[in-house]
Design a protein around this motif. Structure first.
Motif, PDB file in Angstrom:
ATOM      1  N   GLU A  20      44.213  26.910  41.565  1.00 44.87           N
ATOM      2  CA  GLU A  20      43.572  27.169  42.845  1.00 44.87           C
ATOM      3  C   GLU A  20      43.102  28.619  42.933  1.00 44.87           C
ATOM      4  OE1 GLU A  20      43.035  24.792  45.154  1.00 44.87           O
ATOM      5  OE2 GLU A  20      43.887  23.388  43.691  1.00 44.87           O
ATOM      6  N   THR A  21      42.159  28.855  43.830  1.00 45.95           N
ATOM      7  CA  THR A  21      41.712  30.216  44.118  1.00 45.95           C
ATOM      8  C   THR A  21      41.962  30.518  45.588  1.00 45.95           C
ATOM      9  OG1 THR A  21      39.453  29.485  44.638  1.00 45.95           O
ATOM     10  CG2 THR A  21      39.907  30.157  42.356  1.00 45.95           C
ATOM     11  N   ALA A  22      42.241  31.776  45.870  1.00 44.97           N
ATOM     12  CA  ALA A  22      42.471  32.206  47.246  1.00 44.97           C
ATOM     13  C   ALA A  22      42.067  33.664  47.369  1.00 44.97           C
ATOM     14  CB  ALA A  22      43.944  32.028  47.628  1.00 44.97           C
ATOM     15  N   ASN A  23      41.892  34.103  48.588  1.00 44.31           N
ATOM     16  CA  ASN A  23      41.522  35.492  48.842  1.00 44.31           C
ATOM     17  C   ASN A  23      42.783  36.352  48.828  1.00 44.31           C
ATOM     18  OD1 ASN A  23      40.569  37.932  49.767  1.00 44.31           O
ATOM     19  ND2 ASN A  23      39.436  37.084  51.499  1.00 44.31           N
ATOM     20  N   LEU A  25      45.544  38.992  46.041  1.00 41.57           N
ATOM     21  CA  LEU A  25      45.594  39.854  44.866  1.00 41.57           C
ATOM     22  C   LEU A  25      45.889  39.061  43.595  1.00 41.57           C
ATOM     23  CD1 LEU A  25      45.412  42.708  43.718  1.00 41.57           C
ATOM     24  CD2 LEU A  25      47.848  43.012  44.269  1.00 41.57           C
ATOM     25  N   ALA A  26      46.697  38.023  43.701  1.00 46.97           N
ATOM     26  CA  ALA A  26      47.022  37.221  42.517  1.00 46.97           C
ATOM     27  C   ALA A  26      45.767  36.567  41.942  1.00 46.97           C
ATOM     28  CB  ALA A  26      48.061  36.163  42.874  1.00 46.97           C
ATOM     29  N   THR A  27      44.930  36.010  42.817  1.00 41.22           N
ATOM     30  CA  THR A  27      43.686  35.394  42.354  1.00 41.22           C
ATOM     31  C   THR A  27      42.740  36.442  41.789  1.00 41.22           C
ATOM     32  OG1 THR A  27      43.822  33.549  43.918  1.00 41.22           O
ATOM     33  CG2 THR A  27      41.644  34.100  43.068  1.00 41.22           C
ATOM     34  N   LEU A  28      42.603  37.569  42.475  1.00 42.18           N
ATOM     35  CA  LEU A  28      41.725  38.637  41.998  1.00 42.18           C
ATOM     36  C   LEU A  28      42.141  39.094  40.604  1.00 42.18           C
ATOM     37  CD1 LEU A  28      39.457  40.716  42.475  1.00 42.18           C
ATOM     38  CD2 LEU A  28      41.181  42.194  43.561  1.00 42.18           C
ATOM     39  N   THR A  29      43.439  39.272  40.407  1.00 45.56           N
ATOM     40  CA  THR A  29      43.945  39.711  39.105  1.00 45.56           C
ATOM     41  C   THR A  29      43.666  38.678  38.024  1.00 45.56           C
ATOM     42  OG1 THR A  29      45.698  40.995  40.174  1.00 45.56           O
ATOM     43  CG2 THR A  29      46.007  40.436  37.852  1.00 45.56           C
ATOM     44  N   LYS A  30      43.933  37.425  38.327  1.00 51.20           N
ATOM     45  CA  LYS A  30      43.709  36.366  37.342  1.00 51.20           C
ATOM     46  C   LYS A  30      42.231  36.232  37.003  1.00 51.20           C
ATOM     47  CE  LYS A  30      44.744  31.465  36.501  1.00 51.20           C
ATOM     48  NZ  LYS A  30      45.375  30.239  37.065  1.00 51.20           N
TER      49      LYS A  30
END
Length: 251
Positions: A20-23, A25-30
């Motif tokens: 999944e994607t979300a707004n 930091l974890a998504t941004l980093t990945k």
């Protein structure tokens, strides 16, 4: 930034992103790490005597559908489209490369992303010993997958440095001042045509790996894994295909 032919699913497939994607930091980093390991920083178009297009749809076609890479405007451009599609707040900023022997204009483009009230330098387009993940824009040092980086304030701007073979090397300086996409058109032309830029002088291809990076400069290939450097002389076209999945472009 948007392009009519950009589709998030196609981008995520291009960088082998799963989940999944979300707004956050974890998504941004990945996202950033996946792109750095999938889309090479390269200048084959410039070396073929052409000026990379700044038209968003052309960048999408080149990177997503023709599966090539690019330099800062192109790879950060495609990254910004993904961030927009997911819902991140971000802006472009100009940066002054500090890897040259003389002072340079702000021809590099970086991305700054706001997450939960904090700003992160999220640059996928510098090549070399560049960031491996978003870095919060505050003074100090961070370690990213074994690589050490530092941000410091110098004459009113932030300066990013990397620790390379136990020596701090300044990469570029920037201010957190938003700039529009069109403002980088002249910088793109300069980097693609001026005889003093590294892009016209050297054939480059760089891509990160989970434990290091691959750096091809002309006929020299550097493979770095967990800080261990293996250097060899290679055939450029063969190494470009084998390590970066790219064919040479005709002049």
């Amino acid at each position: 930034m948007k392009a009519d032919n950009f589709h998030l699913d196609t981008y995520l497939s291009r960088i082998d992103y799963e989940g999944e994607t979300a707004n956050d930091l974890a998504t941004l980093t990945k996202l950033m790490q996946k792109q750095l390991r999938s889309i090479p920083f390269e200048n084959t178009l410039v070396q073929a005597g052409r000026i990379p297009s700044m038209v968003p749809e052309d960048i999408v076609d080149k990177i997503l559908y023709r599966r090539r890479g690019g330099y800062c405007y192109e790879v950060n451009g495609i990254f910004s489209m993904a961030l927009t599609a997911i819902g991140f707040e971000w802006y472009f900023a100009g940066a002054r490369p500090m890897t040259y022997p003389t002072r340079r204009p702000k021809t590099h483009m970086v991305l700054i992303v706001r997450v939960e009230g904090r700003e992160y330098l999220s640059d996928t387009g510098f090549g070399g010993y560049a960031l491996r993940a978003p870095m919060e824009i505050v003074e100090g040092e961070v370690v990213q997958e074994g690589d050490r980086f530092r941000l410091e304030r110098v004459e009113g701007e932030y300066v990013l440095s990397a620790l390379v073979q136990d020596v701090w090397q300044r990469l570029y300086g920037f201010a957190s001042v938003p700039q529009e996409w069109i403002e980088f058109s002249l910088a793109n032309y300069f980097n693609a045509t001026h005889p003093d830029t590294i892009f016209t002088q050297k054939k480059l291809a760089i891509m990160q790996t989970p434990r290091g990076r691959k750096i091809l400069v002309d006929n020299e290939l550097k493979l770095i894994e967990e800080g261990v450097l293996e250097k060899s002389e290679v055939d450029y076209a063969r190494a470009l295909k084998e390590h970066f999945g790219l064919e040479l472009l005709s002049v």
